[in-house]
Motif scaffolding. Structure first.
Motif, PDB file in Angstrom:
ATOM      1  N   ASN A 169      10.738   5.175  -6.366  1.00 52.17           N
ATOM      2  CA  ASN A 169       9.845   4.122  -5.876  1.00 52.17           C
ATOM      3  C   ASN A 169       8.381   4.566  -5.927  1.00 52.17           C
ATOM      4  OD1 ASN A 169      12.013   2.434  -5.384  1.00 52.17           O
ATOM      5  ND2 ASN A 169      12.179   2.965  -3.223  1.00 52.17           N
ATOM      6  N   HIS A 170       8.115   5.829  -5.589  1.00 49.83           N
ATOM      7  CA  HIS A 170       6.738   6.327  -5.642  1.00 49.83           C
ATOM      8  C   HIS A 170       6.233   6.390  -7.085  1.00 49.83           C
ATOM      9  CE1 HIS A 170       6.303   7.068  -1.415  1.00 49.83           C
ATOM     10  NE2 HIS A 170       7.302   7.935  -1.365  1.00 49.83           N
ATOM     11  N   VAL A 171       7.098   6.789  -8.017  1.00 52.89           N
ATOM     12  CA  VAL A 171       6.701   6.814  -9.434  1.00 52.89           C
ATOM     13  C   VAL A 171       6.364   5.403  -9.912  1.00 52.89           C
ATOM     14  CG1 VAL A 171       7.503   7.244 -11.784  1.00 52.89           C
ATOM     15  CG2 VAL A 171       8.036   8.876  -9.984  1.00 52.89           C
ATOM     16  N   ASN A 172       7.213   4.460  -9.558  1.00 48.55           N
ATOM     17  CA  ASN A 172       6.957   3.078  -9.994  1.00 48.55           C
ATOM     18  C   ASN A 172       5.686   2.518  -9.374  1.00 48.55           C
ATOM     19  OD1 ASN A 172       9.235   3.081 -11.590  1.00 48.55           O
ATOM     20  ND2 ASN A 172      10.554   2.152 -10.050  1.00 48.55           N
ATOM     21  N   GLN A 173       5.364   2.932  -8.141  1.00 49.83           N
ATOM     22  CA  GLN A 173       4.117   2.496  -7.523  1.00 49.83           C
ATOM     23  C   GLN A 173       2.920   3.097  -8.245  1.00 49.83           C
ATOM     24  OE1 GLN A 173       3.648   0.189  -5.307  1.00 49.83           O
ATOM     25  NE2 GLN A 173       1.437   0.493  -5.174  1.00 49.83           N
ATOM     26  N   ALA A 174       3.038   4.335  -8.688  1.00 45.82           N
ATOM     27  CA  ALA A 174       1.956   4.968  -9.450  1.00 45.82           C
ATOM     28  C   ALA A 174       1.747   4.239 -10.782  1.00 45.82           C
ATOM     29  CB  ALA A 174       2.280   6.445  -9.701  1.00 45.82           C
ATOM     30  N   ILE A 175       2.839   3.864 -11.430  1.00 45.82           N
ATOM     31  CA  ILE A 175       2.736   3.115 -12.691  1.00 45.82           C
ATOM     32  C   ILE A 175       2.052   1.774 -12.448  1.00 45.82           C
ATOM     33  CG2 ILE A 175       4.061   1.952 -14.507  1.00 45.82           C
ATOM     34  CD1 ILE A 175       6.180   4.168 -14.174  1.00 45.82           C
ATOM     35  N   TYR A 176       2.403   1.103 -11.368  1.00 51.71           N
ATOM     36  CA  TYR A 176       1.779  -0.181 -11.037  1.00 51.71           C
ATOM     37  C   TYR A 176       0.266  -0.012 -10.847  1.00 51.71           C
ATOM     38  CZ  TYR A 176       0.271  -4.142  -8.212  1.00 51.71           C
ATOM     39  OH  TYR A 176      -0.418  -5.223  -7.726  1.00 51.71           O
ATOM     40  N   LEU A 177      -0.144   1.038 -10.151  1.00 50.88           N
ATOM     41  CA  LEU A 177      -1.575   1.275  -9.934  1.00 50.88           C
ATOM     42  C   LEU A 177      -2.306   1.482 -11.258  1.00 50.88           C
ATOM     43  CD1 LEU A 177      -1.347   3.728  -6.898  1.00 50.88           C
ATOM     44  CD2 LEU A 177      -2.305   1.411  -6.837  1.00 50.88           C
ATOM     45  N   LEU A 178      -1.666   2.165 -12.194  1.00 53.54           N
ATOM     46  CA  LEU A 178      -2.301   2.449 -13.479  1.00 53.54           C
ATOM     47  C   LEU A 178      -2.393   1.211 -14.369  1.00 53.54           C
ATOM     48  CD1 LEU A 178      -0.514   5.839 -14.224  1.00 53.54           C
ATOM     49  CD2 LEU A 178      -2.968   5.544 -13.803  1.00 53.54           C
ATOM     50  N   GLU A 193     -15.115   4.512  -8.566  1.00 56.29           N
ATOM     51  CA  GLU A 193     -13.967   3.626  -8.757  1.00 56.29           C
ATOM     52  C   GLU A 193     -12.814   4.375  -9.441  1.00 56.29           C
ATOM     53  OE1 GLU A 193     -12.970  -0.737 -10.774  1.00 56.29           O
ATOM     54  OE2 GLU A 193     -14.918   0.224 -11.095  1.00 56.29           O
ATOM     55  N   VAL A 194     -13.156   5.210 -10.425  1.00 52.20           N
ATOM     56  CA  VAL A 194     -12.136   5.996 -11.114  1.00 52.20           C
ATOM     57  C   VAL A 194     -11.532   7.035 -10.172  1.00 52.20           C
ATOM     58  CG1 VAL A 194     -11.641   7.514 -13.069  1.00 52.20           C
ATOM     59  CG2 VAL A 194     -13.322   5.671 -13.314  1.00 52.20           C
ATOM     60  N   LEU A 195     -12.392   7.674  -9.383  1.00 52.13           N
ATOM     61  CA  LEU A 195     -11.905   8.689  -8.447  1.00 52.13           C
ATOM     62  C   LEU A 195     -10.937   8.092  -7.439  1.00 52.13           C
ATOM     63  CD1 LEU A 195     -15.135  10.786  -7.716  1.00 52.13           C
ATOM     64  CD2 LEU A 195     -13.258  11.324  -9.263  1.00 52.13           C
ATOM     65  N   LYS A 196     -11.254   6.903  -6.955  1.00 50.90           N
ATOM     66  CA  LYS A 196     -10.363   6.254  -5.985  1.00 50.90           C
ATOM     67  C   LYS A 196      -9.009   5.932  -6.618  1.00 50.90           C
ATOM     68  CE  LYS A 196     -13.916   4.159  -3.031  1.00 50.90           C
ATOM     69  NZ  LYS A 196     -14.560   2.897  -2.588  1.00 50.90           N
ATOM     70  N   VAL A 203      -3.199   7.308  -7.275  1.00 48.54           N
ATOM     71  CA  VAL A 203      -2.087   7.696  -8.140  1.00 48.54           C
ATOM     72  C   VAL A 203      -1.547   9.065  -7.731  1.00 48.54           C
ATOM     73  CG1 VAL A 203      -1.454   8.329 -10.505  1.00 48.54           C
ATOM     74  CG2 VAL A 203      -2.845   6.293 -10.087  1.00 48.54           C
ATOM     75  N   MET A 204      -2.448  10.003  -7.467  1.00 46.27           N
ATOM     76  CA  MET A 204      -2.029  11.352  -7.083  1.00 46.27           C
ATOM     77  C   MET A 204      -1.271  11.348  -5.761  1.00 46.27           C
ATOM     78  SD  MET A 204      -5.393  13.568  -8.229  1.00 46.27           S
ATOM     79  CE  MET A 204      -4.696  15.206  -7.927  1.00 46.27           C
ATOM     80  N   LEU A 205      -1.644  10.460  -4.850  1.00 43.66           N
ATOM     81  CA  LEU A 205      -0.927  10.355  -3.582  1.00 43.66           C
ATOM     82  C   LEU A 205       0.522   9.960  -3.821  1.00 43.66           C
ATOM     83  CD1 LEU A 205      -0.890  10.347  -0.471  1.00 43.66           C
ATOM     84  CD2 LEU A 205      -1.658   7.954  -0.562  1.00 43.66           C
ATOM     85  N   GLN A 206       0.745   8.967  -4.683  1.00 44.31           N
ATOM     86  CA  GLN A 206       2.110   8.533  -4.977  1.00 44.31           C
ATOM     87  C   GLN A 206       2.903   9.631  -5.689  1.00 44.31           C
ATOM     88  OE1 GLN A 206       3.507   5.792  -3.816  1.00 44.31           O
ATOM     89  NE2 GLN A 206       1.569   5.192  -2.882  1.00 44.31           N
ATOM     90  N   LEU A 207       2.250  10.333  -6.613  1.00 40.42           N
ATOM     91  CA  LEU A 207       2.935  11.408  -7.339  1.00 40.42           C
ATOM     92  C   LEU A 207       3.275  12.572  -6.412  1.00 40.42           C
ATOM     93  CD1 LEU A 207       0.930  11.490 -10.689  1.00 40.42           C
ATOM     94  CD2 LEU A 207       3.171  10.487 -10.258  1.00 40.42           C
ATOM     95  N   SER A 208       2.370  12.890  -5.511  1.00 37.41           N
ATOM     96  CA  SER A 208       2.636  13.974  -4.556  1.00 37.41           C
ATOM     97  C   SER A 208       3.795  13.604  -3.642  1.00 37.41           C
ATOM     98  CB  SER A 208       1.380  14.273  -3.725  1.00 37.41           C
ATOM     99  OG  SER A 208       0.340  14.768  -4.537  1.00 37.41           O
ATOM    100  N   ARG A 209       3.829  12.346  -3.224  1.00 42.15           N
ATOM    101  CA  ARG A 209       4.936  11.900  -2.382  1.00 42.15           C
ATOM    102  C   ARG A 209       6.257  11.940  -3.142  1.00 42.15           C
ATOM    103  NH1 ARG A 209       2.001   6.686   0.597  1.00 42.15           N
ATOM    104  NH2 ARG A 209       0.952   7.904   2.241  1.00 42.15           N
TER     105      ARG A 209
END
Length: 273
Positions: free
Chosen positions: A104-113, A127-130, A135-141
């Protein structure tokens, strides 16, 4: 010159975002696994449990995506060398919450991208940093769900629905727990003995832990128990290792882009949060 630099940086940002999407789609596919040749459900994979210590516990686990759909386990009781055999009931399967959450976290990261038009122009470095931070938060989780199993108390393990999965039913002096640790699917078997009332004056219930050691005490069903033996066996799941590698590579890409944006922020009207 500044406009040219902005354009070049936009190109690089979009290239990195595309690369991240491709990597994370590969990671997401690892969690669903290729379907069988018949085009039906996710294929089943069998894994043999092993340990570097004794051979008190042997067995085969069958994994289907995020579900443990069969566990066939043999346990040699150390007290009398009695051999116990227990397996999942045919109508039961055990969902591995760690795999579900990581996916689920991976799919959320894909959605953000992907949640923007392909021709979208980022207005500021901030804006890019945010976006990278999100994305990094979802990947870390996602990574943490696979690398950090839940800490459970012994009463929580005893009251888990896992105890009702087996046929024949588990003896009252046996507890089991399944969890993911990095790229491994682990099974822990706890053998218990009942504490008599005369021996409970030093009773100290154990707290939550990933793995409880012999001597750990707990109370369940108005009865006090002590762990006498602990057996941990495991099997390597190759696609979990693939997923962890994808997470690491993706996090590195995100950090590299953040570093580049920060270094050249003065060229891109960068404003701190």
């Amino acid at each position: 010159m500044e406009e040219e630099f902005k354009w070049l940086l936009q190109e690089e940002v979009h290239a990195v975002l595309k690369q991240l999407q491709d990597i994370l789609k590969e990671a997401s596919q690892r969690f669903t696994l290729p379907t069988s040749s018949s085009g039906g459900a996710v294929k089943q994979e069998n894994f043999v449990l092993s340990t570097s210590g004794t051979d008190q516990v042997k067995g085969v686990l069958t994994l289907q995506g995020d579900a443990l759909c069969q566990a066939d386990v043999n346990l040699k009781m150390p007290r009398n060398n009695q051999l116990l055999h227990f397996a999942f009931r045919e109508d039961k399967q055990w969902k591995l919450q760690q795999i579900q959450d990581a996916r689920n976290h991976v799919n959320q990261a894909i959605y953000l991208l992907m949640n923007r038009d392909v021709n979208y122009q980022f207005k500021t470095g901030s804006e890019v940093l945010k976006l990278m931070d999100a994305v990094m938060l979802q990947l870390s989780r996602a990574r943490n769900r696979l690398t950090t199993p839940a800490t459970l108390t012994l009463p929580e393990i005893a009251s888990s629905g896992l105890t009702k999965m087996f046929t024949p039913a588990l003896p009252p002096d046996i507890l089991v727990n399944f969890y993911i640790n990095l790229n491994k699917l682990c099974l822990t078997v706890y053998q218990l003995h009942v504490l008599q009332p005369s021996t409970t004056k030093n009773f100290k219930p154990a707290g939550g832990s990933i793995l409880h050691n012999p001597g750990a005490m707990f109370e369940f069903g108005n009865q006090r128990y002590e762990v006498s033996h602990v057996h941990k066996v495991e099997c390597v799941v190759p696609w979990l290792n693939d997923a962890l590698v994808f997470f690491t590579v993706s996090l590195q890409l995100c950090q590299q882009l953040k570093d580049k944006i920060s270094v050249f922020s003065s060229y891109w009207n960068y404003r701190p949060y």
